[in-house]
Design a protein around this motif. Structure first.
Motif, short mmCIF file in Angstrom:
data_model
loop_
_atom_site.label_atom_id
_atom_site.label_comp_id
_atom_site.label_asym_id
_atom_site.label_seq_id
_atom_site.Cartn_x
_atom_site.Cartn_y
_atom_site.Cartn_z
N GLN A 439 0.86 -1.18 0.00
CA GLN A 439 0.00 0.00 0.00
C GLN A 439 0.90 1.23 0.00
OE1 GLN A 439 -2.94 -0.10 3.08
NE2 GLN A 439 -3.67 1.97 2.73
N SER A 442 4.16 7.15 2.67
CA SER A 442 4.74 8.46 2.41
C SER A 442 5.98 8.32 1.54
CB SER A 442 5.10 9.13 3.74
OG SER A 442 5.73 10.37 3.51
N SER A 455 -8.09 5.79 -9.21
CA SER A 455 -7.83 5.80 -7.78
C SER A 455 -6.54 5.07 -7.45
CB SER A 455 -8.99 5.14 -7.02
OG SER A 455 -8.67 5.01 -5.65
N LYS A 456 -5.75 5.65 -6.56
CA LYS A 456 -4.53 5.01 -6.06
C LYS A 456 -4.64 4.71 -4.57
CE LYS A 456 -3.04 6.21 -10.17
NZ LYS A 456 -1.95 7.14 -10.44
N LYS A 457 -5.85 4.84 -4.02
CA LYS A 457 -6.05 4.68 -2.58
C LYS A 457 -6.08 3.21 -2.19
CE LYS A 457 -8.72 8.96 -1.93
NZ LYS A 457 -10.02 9.52 -1.50
N GLY A 458 -5.69 2.95 -0.95
CA GLY A 458 -5.80 1.61 -0.40
C GLY A 458 -4.83 0.63 -1.02
N GLU A 459 -5.24 -0.62 -1.03
CA GLU A 459 -4.43 -1.71 -1.57
C GLU A 459 -4.90 -1.99 -3.00
OE1 GLU A 459 -4.53 -3.84 2.85
OE2 GLU A 459 -6.17 -3.96 1.39
N SER A 516 -9.39 -2.24 -6.20
CA SER A 516 -8.69 -1.97 -4.94
C SER A 516 -9.51 -2.41 -3.74
CB SER A 516 -8.39 -0.46 -4.83
OG SER A 516 -9.58 0.29 -4.87
N VAL A 518 -10.13 -0.68 0.09
CA VAL A 518 -9.92 0.52 0.90
C VAL A 518 -10.53 0.29 2.27
CG1 VAL A 518 -10.34 3.00 1.09
CG2 VAL A 518 -9.96 1.97 -1.16
N ASP A 519 -9.71 0.52 3.32
CA ASP A 519 -10.16 0.33 4.70
C ASP A 519 -10.74 -1.06 4.92
OD1 ASP A 519 -9.40 2.95 5.31
OD2 ASP A 519 -11.36 3.75 4.73
N THR A 523 -13.50 -2.58 -3.26
CA THR A 523 -14.35 -1.66 -4.00
C THR A 523 -15.13 -2.41 -5.08
OG1 THR A 523 -12.62 -1.15 -5.61
CG2 THR A 523 -12.69 0.21 -3.61
#
Length: 738
Positions: A439, A442, A455-459, A516, A518-519, A523
């Motif tokens: 994932q 930073s 989207s690039k969020k999450g796994e 992906s 997410v949390d 999705t």
């Protein structure tokens, strides 16, 4: 891809502990001893990877934007400044050797130094060790040694730190921890060809046309090109400004063109001037100020001298043109390294380079450039970020190493750089989340593709897919170097990740992998990326492949891909599913669309809905798009691998298959290069001709009637599928009905 059944037994154990001193508890892998070297041409040698890193630093820091220096975004490593070279020899008679060195040096024989820095010494008969220790901060420490039988080459051993010690009596340690590697080299085979002076080749070229307009000159070189502009017959006092453009619109846009040069002139008599830096352009807008005049403008075209070994011709002239322009795009983008594009970045991007490796195997088969690019991308330990700061680009680096072995059969890179592979993978493993998934953290750039709203969020499933393949690659490479413990570990990690791909991301109702999680929640979004890779990675069963083909790849409701970068993989997945006829039409529409829009090399991105100068904008700049981008050349790979149908089935084409598929063409012919010669294929609707220079091939084809051949035995495999064994050096001709 499976190389396990063809793994070679020979290993060079001294080369398998590269940077062992920089990693904790690094095991020492032992294999068979290095065989005695054959007599070889002397060449300049250095620590493996050091010249490549030095050269990459010089190249990547030549980028400018409107005259301003524009350095890379990522950490750049340097070469080791102190190097120890040695070679053990056994002579039947004394031999004089000539010694050339880049840097300060001491030359020793059997541990005893010669006085001063001699360039010629006599080695007595008998067994001896020749040692050269070199210091050079500005350039890479390198040596060239030549005698009657003694020659510097890759059999010499090198180290960047000599871990010897002596006691109070002066006795040297009996047990050494020094890590020795086989020396690196390229093709600097004469004393005067010093590595530090390397430059690409150039040749003069004239402009195709020159248009005068209010004191300025608009120079058209006829097609996309790269090199140094030459101004002839400059005279007067003032300034000349040069505005470069891959398009006419860019060259005329003096305030927004991406690159420019300004030359101060103070010449009472006519003189010539060559620009200091290379540029990419088709057009150059030359404007003289003050009283400056000039006679004419030409260029020095700069290039890496590589030849086309692969070829392709067919019944469709549009496809032939696409292949030609793709090949030219590859030539322009193949420089000291495989770079992204020639106008803007001119950097070594791992994702771009990975595709260049594959296209190269079907066009040039230029292995040294693959090696240089892989070495430069990896750099040195410690690892502080992903390659190019991009997670997926790190994974492409691993995949490129396996493909290098599969196409060439040469384990040298893996033997030399396995520890750097390990430390790169350790970095990846250290950045997994609590569920063992990759994932973005930073400092990580999750790229995937240029696609609005992606989207690039999450796994992201695509990242897990590449991570899984990288772990499998590490397991295969660990096996090659007898690292049994880590082979088991990498296999376990890969199996676990592969299981998670389906338990987490496979959606039965959508018949595809979702994009992906997410949390902790998958999705509903389905994209093409992980799904198309799952096909040619062979991760899906046949039912899943068919479901993905219909519900994702051939589904216009799924977000379309507009970059040649990911069109490469999308069309490969479709070819792997037998959709060559569909893909041929896509190539004609997509790459043919660029040609109709005026392309003379293939672009970074193409949107058929755009027109005119709108094609040239990207990154918020009117001319930010690269109109010569390596990833645009993928038809070379697709036509070679999935139409001529040639690919290795064991490393180095020891065994290979040819499965020609016309895909709607009436005929096609071409050559696919291998390490030891070419494989030639001709295929029409009624005839196949094939000849392989290497290994044992399997010709596989479909025929609506029983085929015949006087050249060899044809075996029926059922379902109108037939096979024939192709022995090296023999011509085969088959009559069949497609």
């Amino acid at each position: 891809m499976n190389c396990r059944h063809a793994i070679l037994q020979h290993t060079v154990w001294i080369a398998l502990v590269l940077f062992a001193c920089t990693t904790q508890a690094q095991p020492l892998y032992k294999g068979e001893p290095v065989p005695k070297a054959q007599a070889a041409q002397a060449t300049w040698i250095w620590y493996p990877g050091d010249f490549e890193i030095w050269l990459a630093n010089n190249m990547q820091n030549r980028r400018t934007e409107r005259g301003s220096f524009f350095p890379p975004f990522w950490k750049l490593d340097g070469h080791y400044v102190l190097m120890d070279f040695h070679k053990d020899v056994e002579l039947t008679e004394p031999e004089v050797i000539d010694v050339y060195v880049e840097g300060k040096y001491i030359l020793k024989l059997d541990g005893k130094g010669f006085e001063g820095t001699p360039s010629h010494v006599t080695i007595p008969a008998g067994k001896h060790r020749i040692n050269v220790k070199v210091f050079s901060a500005g350039t890479v420490p390198a040596i060239y040694v030549k005698g009657k039988t003694i020659a510097s080459d890759s059999s010499w051993l090198v180290t960047f730190e000599d871990k010897e010690w002596i006691d109070e009596t002066g006795k040297t340690s009996d047990v050494s921890a020094t890590v020795w590697l086989n020396a690196g080299s390229w093709n600097f085979n004469e004393p005067a060809q010093r590595p530090s002076t390397f430059k690409l080749a150039t040749k003069p070229q004239s402009a195709a046309s020159v248009t005068k307009n209010n004191g300025s000159l608009l120079v058209d070189f006829g097609k996309e090109t790269f090199g140094y502009i030459r101004l002839h017959g400059l005279q007067g006092k003032g300034k000349v400004s040069l505005y470069y453009g891959e398009s006419k619109e860019e060259a005329l846009a003096t305030g927004t063109c991406e690159t420019l040069d300004r030359v101060d002139v103070n010449a009472s008599s006519k003189m010539d001037s060559v620009m200091v830096l290379t540029k990419a352009f088709r057009y150059v807008n030359v404007q003289a100020e003050g009283g400056v005049t000039l006679d004419s403008i030409s260029m020095l075209y700069e290039y890496l001298p590589v030849e086309n070994r692969g070829s392709f011709r067919c019944s469709d002239t549009g496809i032939n043109k696409i292949w030609d322009v793709a090949a030219y795009t590859m030539h322009l983008s193949t420089r000291e390294f495989f770079i992204d594009g020639i106008k803007r970045d001119r950097w070594i991007w791992s994702g771009d380079a990975y595709q260049s490796y594959l296209m190269n195997y079907y066009l040039f088969f230029d292995v040294p450039t693959v090696n240089r690019t892989l070495m430069a991308l990896r750099g040195k330990d410690p690892v502080t970020s992903h390659i190019n700061t991009i997670m997926d680009y790190t994974f492409y680096w691993f995949l490129g190493i396996y493909d290098l072995y599969q196409y060439t059969g040469d384990k040298t890179f893996i033997q030399q750089f396995y520890p750097r592979m390990q430390s790169m993978m350790e970095y990846c493993l250290s950045r997994r989340n609590k569920d063992g998934m990759m994932q973005g953290l930073s400092g990580d750039w999750i790229f995937i593709d240029w696609a609005p709203g992606l989207s690039k969020k999450g796994e992201v499933s695509f990242e897990q897919m590449l991570f899984c393949r990288s772990l499998e690659t590490m397991a295969l490479c660990a096996n090659m170097v007898n690292d049994t413990k880590n082979e088991t570990l990498y296999k376990q990690l890969a199996a676990d990740m592969r299981s998670k791909l389906f338990s987490i991301y496979w959606n039965e109702s959508k018949h595809a992998l979702v994009h992906s999680r997410v949390d902790g929640k998958p999705t509903d979004n389905v994209t093409r990326y992980a799904n198309m890779f799952g096909i040619f990675f062979n991760y899906f069963n046949e039912e899943q492949k068919q479901a993905v083909k219909q519900n994702v790849l051939l589904n216009d409701k799924i977000q379309k891909i507009t970059t040649p970068y990911m069109r490469f993989y999308e069309l490969e997945a479709l070819c792997a599913m037998g959709e060559q006829k569909y893909v041929l039409n896509e190539m004609k529409n997509y790459w043919g669309g660029m040609l109709k829009a005026g392309a003379t090399s293939f672009w970074e991105e193409y949107d058929p809905s755009k027109s005119g100068a709108d094609h040239y904008s990207m990154y918020g700049r009117p001319f930010g798009k690269s109109l010569c981008h390596a990833w645009g050349a993928s038809p070379i790979y697709l036509l070679g691998k999935y139409y001529l149908g040639v690919q290795p089935t064991s490393p180095g084409y020891a065994t290979w298959t040819a499965e020609p598929v016309l895909g709607g063409l009436q005929w096609m012919e071409g050559k696919v290069p291998t390490p030891h010669g070419d494989i030639s294929v001709y295929c029409s609707t009624t005839q196949i001709k094939i000849k392989g220079a290497v290994g044992t091939g399997t010709l596989r084809f479909r025929s609506q009637s029983k085929p015949s051949s006087k050249s060899g035995a044809i075996t029926s495999k059922g379902g109108n599928v037939y096979e024939m064994t192709v022995e090296a050096g023999k011509d085969y001709e088959i009559k069949y009905k497609s």
